[in-house]
Scaffold this motif. Structure first.
Motif, PDB file in Angstrom:
ATOM      1  N   LEU A 237      -4.128  -1.235   9.105  1.00  0.00           N
ATOM      2  CA  LEU A 237      -3.301  -1.744   8.024  1.00  0.00           C
ATOM      3  C   LEU A 237      -4.088  -1.784   6.721  1.00  0.00           C
ATOM      4  CD1 LEU A 237      -0.668  -2.968   7.033  1.00  0.00           C
ATOM      5  CD2 LEU A 237      -1.502  -5.186   7.741  1.00  0.00           C
ATOM      6  N   SER A 238      -5.318  -2.275   6.775  1.00  0.00           N
ATOM      7  CA  SER A 238      -6.072  -2.383   5.533  1.00  0.00           C
ATOM      8  C   SER A 238      -6.360  -1.001   4.948  1.00  0.00           C
ATOM      9  CB  SER A 238      -7.373  -3.169   5.763  1.00  0.00           C
ATOM     10  OG  SER A 238      -8.200  -2.478   6.670  1.00  0.00           O
ATOM     11  N   LYS A 239      -6.520  -0.006   5.797  1.00  0.00           N
ATOM     12  CA  LYS A 239      -6.734   1.355   5.315  1.00  0.00           C
ATOM     13  C   LYS A 239      -5.484   1.911   4.664  1.00  0.00           C
ATOM     14  CE  LYS A 239     -10.157   3.548   8.273  1.00  0.00           C
ATOM     15  NZ  LYS A 239     -10.311   4.519   9.339  1.00  0.00           N
ATOM     16  N   GLN A 240      -4.333   1.441   5.093  1.00  0.00           N
ATOM     17  CA  GLN A 240      -3.078   2.021   4.617  1.00  0.00           C
ATOM     18  C   GLN A 240      -2.324   1.091   3.690  1.00  0.00           C
ATOM     19  OE1 GLN A 240      -0.502   4.228   6.892  1.00  0.00           O
ATOM     20  NE2 GLN A 240      -2.054   5.641   7.512  1.00  0.00           N
ATOM     21  N   GLU A 241      -2.996   0.156   3.041  1.00  0.00           N
ATOM     22  CA  GLU A 241      -2.292  -0.679   2.075  1.00  0.00           C
ATOM     23  C   GLU A 241      -2.043   0.125   0.814  1.00  0.00           C
ATOM     24  OE1 GLU A 241      -2.560  -4.889  -0.276  1.00  0.00           O
ATOM     25  OE2 GLU A 241      -4.142  -4.359   1.105  1.00  0.00           O
ATOM     26  N   PHE A 242      -0.836   0.046   0.321  1.00  0.00           N
ATOM     27  CA  PHE A 242      -0.439   0.766  -0.883  1.00  0.00           C
ATOM     28  C   PHE A 242      -0.625  -0.163  -2.067  1.00  0.00           C
ATOM     29  CE2 PHE A 242       2.676   2.597  -3.850  1.00  0.00           C
ATOM     30  CZ  PHE A 242       2.280   3.926  -3.794  1.00  0.00           C
ATOM     31  N   THR A 243      -1.341   0.273  -3.087  1.00  0.00           N
ATOM     32  CA  THR A 243      -1.687  -0.584  -4.219  1.00  0.00           C
ATOM     33  C   THR A 243      -1.089  -0.047  -5.519  1.00  0.00           C
ATOM     34  OG1 THR A 243      -3.690   0.633  -4.786  1.00  0.00           O
ATOM     35  CG2 THR A 243      -3.902  -1.112  -3.106  1.00  0.00           C
ATOM     36  N   ILE A 244      -1.190  -0.835  -6.566  1.00  0.00           N
ATOM     37  CA  ILE A 244      -0.732  -0.397  -7.882  1.00  0.00           C
ATOM     38  C   ILE A 244      -1.518   0.830  -8.335  1.00  0.00           C
ATOM     39  CG2 ILE A 244      -2.254  -2.019  -9.108  1.00  0.00           C
ATOM     40  CD1 ILE A 244       1.230  -0.820 -10.298  1.00  0.00           C
ATOM     41  N   GLU A 245      -2.792   0.909  -7.981  1.00  0.00           N
ATOM     42  CA  GLU A 245      -3.596   2.088  -8.350  1.00  0.00           C
ATOM     43  C   GLU A 245      -3.070   3.337  -7.649  1.00  0.00           C
ATOM     44  OE1 GLU A 245      -5.685   2.004 -10.858  1.00  0.00           O
ATOM     45  OE2 GLU A 245      -5.271  -0.134 -11.001  1.00  0.00           O
TER      46      GLU A 245
ATOM     47  N   ILE B 225       7.042  -0.525   0.069  1.00  0.00           N
ATOM     48  CA  ILE B 225       6.225   0.503   0.726  1.00  0.00           C
ATOM     49  C   ILE B 225       5.261  -0.142   1.708  1.00  0.00           C
ATOM     50  CG2 ILE B 225       4.422   2.239   0.345  1.00  0.00           C
ATOM     51  CD1 ILE B 225       5.978   2.875  -2.316  1.00  0.00           C
ATOM     52  N   ASN B 226       4.645  -1.250   1.332  1.00  0.00           N
ATOM     53  CA  ASN B 226       3.741  -1.932   2.259  1.00  0.00           C
ATOM     54  C   ASN B 226       4.481  -2.480   3.471  1.00  0.00           C
ATOM     55  OD1 ASN B 226       1.110  -1.515   1.251  1.00  0.00           O
ATOM     56  ND2 ASN B 226       1.515  -2.944  -0.408  1.00  0.00           N
ATOM     57  N   ALA B 227       5.726  -2.912   3.293  1.00  0.00           N
ATOM     58  CA  ALA B 227       6.537  -3.350   4.442  1.00  0.00           C
ATOM     59  C   ALA B 227       6.776  -2.174   5.387  1.00  0.00           C
ATOM     60  CB  ALA B 227       7.853  -3.947   3.967  1.00  0.00           C
ATOM     61  N   SER B 228       7.035  -0.993   4.840  1.00  0.00           N
ATOM     62  CA  SER B 228       7.218   0.208   5.675  1.00  0.00           C
ATOM     63  C   SER B 228       5.929   0.571   6.391  1.00  0.00           C
ATOM     64  CB  SER B 228       7.675   1.390   4.820  1.00  0.00           C
ATOM     65  OG  SER B 228       8.963   1.168   4.310  1.00  0.00           O
ATOM     66  N   LEU B 229       4.806   0.435   5.703  1.00  0.00           N
ATOM     67  CA  LEU B 229       3.513   0.736   6.336  1.00  0.00           C
ATOM     68  C   LEU B 229       3.209  -0.247   7.459  1.00  0.00           C
ATOM     69  CD1 LEU B 229       1.385   1.616   3.181  1.00  0.00           C
ATOM     70  CD2 LEU B 229       2.017   3.177   5.022  1.00  0.00           C
TER      71      LEU B 229
ATOM     72  N   ILE C 240       4.533  10.007  -1.639  1.00  0.00           N
ATOM     73  CA  ILE C 240       4.096   8.840  -0.857  1.00  0.00           C
ATOM     74  C   ILE C 240       4.321   9.100   0.628  1.00  0.00           C
ATOM     75  CG2 ILE C 240       4.580   6.410  -0.353  1.00  0.00           C
ATOM     76  CD1 ILE C 240       5.279   6.159  -3.409  1.00  0.00           C
ATOM     77  N   GLU C 241       5.483   9.639   0.971  1.00  0.00           N
ATOM     78  CA  GLU C 241       5.786   9.924   2.380  1.00  0.00           C
ATOM     79  C   GLU C 241       4.764  10.884   2.982  1.00  0.00           C
ATOM     80  OE1 GLU C 241      10.595   9.407   2.741  1.00  0.00           O
ATOM     81  OE2 GLU C 241       9.834  11.323   1.985  1.00  0.00           O
ATOM     82  N   ARG C 242       4.444  11.945   2.258  1.00  0.00           N
ATOM     83  CA  ARG C 242       3.478  12.921   2.777  1.00  0.00           C
ATOM     84  C   ARG C 242       2.080  12.327   2.894  1.00  0.00           C
ATOM     85  NH1 ARG C 242       6.637  15.937  -0.619  1.00  0.00           N
ATOM     86  NH2 ARG C 242       5.147  15.914  -2.342  1.00  0.00           N
ATOM     87  N   GLU C 243       1.667  11.596   1.890  1.00  0.00           N
ATOM     88  CA  GLU C 243       0.303  11.066   1.878  1.00  0.00           C
ATOM     89  C   GLU C 243       0.100   9.948   2.899  1.00  0.00           C
ATOM     90  OE1 GLU C 243      -2.659   8.970  -1.337  1.00  0.00           O
ATOM     91  OE2 GLU C 243      -1.352  10.584  -2.046  1.00  0.00           O
ATOM     92  N   TYR C 244       1.121   9.122   3.103  1.00  0.00           N
ATOM     93  CA  TYR C 244       0.979   7.956   3.979  1.00  0.00           C
ATOM     94  C   TYR C 244       1.642   8.133   5.335  1.00  0.00           C
ATOM     95  CZ  TYR C 244      -1.210   5.470   0.204  1.00  0.00           C
ATOM     96  OH  TYR C 244      -2.086   5.091  -0.772  1.00  0.00           O
ATOM     97  N   GLY C 245       2.322   9.251   5.549  1.00  0.00           N
ATOM     98  CA  GLY C 245       2.930   9.518   6.846  1.00  0.00           C
ATOM     99  C   GLY C 245       4.063   8.578   7.201  1.00  0.00           C
ATOM    100  N   ILE C 246       4.851   8.188   6.187  1.00  0.00           N
ATOM    101  CA  ILE C 246       5.989   7.305   6.444  1.00  0.00           C
ATOM    102  C   ILE C 246       7.259   7.956   5.917  1.00  0.00           C
ATOM    103  CG2 ILE C 246       4.671   5.154   6.420  1.00  0.00           C
ATOM    104  CD1 ILE C 246       5.559   4.720   3.533  1.00  0.00           C
ATOM    105  N   ALA C 247       8.391   7.466   6.404  1.00  0.00           N
ATOM    106  CA  ALA C 247       9.690   7.918   5.909  1.00  0.00           C
ATOM    107  C   ALA C 247      10.299   6.770   5.112  1.00  0.00           C
ATOM    108  CB  ALA C 247      10.599   8.296   7.066  1.00  0.00           C
ATOM    109  N   LEU C 248      10.705   7.056   3.890  1.00  0.00           N
ATOM    110  CA  LEU C 248      11.309   6.047   3.026  1.00  0.00           C
ATOM    111  C   LEU C 248      12.745   6.433   2.731  1.00  0.00           C
ATOM    112  CD1 LEU C 248       8.363   5.754   0.476  1.00  0.00           C
ATOM    113  CD2 LEU C 248       8.932   4.113   2.282  1.00  0.00           C
ATOM    114  N   ASP C 249      13.657   5.486   2.872  1.00  0.00           N
ATOM    115  CA  ASP C 249      15.048   5.733   2.493  1.00  0.00           C
ATOM    116  C   ASP C 249      15.132   5.842   0.976  1.00  0.00           C
ATOM    117  OD1 ASP C 249      15.988   5.583   5.107  1.00  0.00           O
ATOM    118  OD2 ASP C 249      16.254   3.402   4.992  1.00  0.00           O
ATOM    119  N   ASP C 250      16.074   6.634   0.488  1.00  0.00           N
ATOM    120  CA  ASP C 250      16.265   6.765  -0.955  1.00  0.00           C
ATOM    121  C   ASP C 250      16.535   5.413  -1.610  1.00  0.00           C
ATOM    122  OD1 ASP C 250      15.853   9.451  -0.722  1.00  0.00           O
ATOM    123  OD2 ASP C 250      17.959  10.012  -0.955  1.00  0.00           O
TER     124      ASP C 250
END
Length: 94
Positions: free
Chosen positions: A6-14, A84-88, A58-68
């Motif tokens: 999880l800590s590796k995959q946290e999505f940040t403002i940066e 995004i962090n909730a999805s991760l 984001i989907e490609r880089e983090y390996g997640i699927a996001l609804d529109d």
């Protein structure tokens, strides 16, 4: 193990700023280095098409699927980052 993933995959403002700039660039006069967490994406110069492109990156880089609707329902960087962090987290817990 889950915590370290999880800590590796946290999505940040940066992360968001980097992906926005890579995908759509920035409008002149918009300072993404300022306090933008609660600024509406439209005020920052990002409309729905730019956000959909950002979502694909984001989907490609983090390996997640996001609804529109993640992008239509979350109008500020803070709200989008939280979604995004909730999805991760859901992906890690699955």
């Amino acid at each position: 193990m889950k915590g370290s993933t999880l800590s590796k995959q946290e999505f940040t403002i940066e992360d968001l700023k980097r992906i926005l700039l890579e995908g759509a660039g920035a409008d002149e006069g918009v300072d993404l280095n300022g306090d933008i967490l609660d600024t509406d994406f439209e005020e920052l110069g990002y409309e729905s098409l730019a956000l959909l492109e950002t979502g694909g990156r984001i989907e490609r880089e983090y390996g997640i699927a996001l609804d529109d609707d993640v992008f239509t329902d979350n109008h500020t960087p803070r709200a989008l980052i939280e979604a995004i962090n909730a999805s991760l987290r859901a992906l890690v817990e699955a």
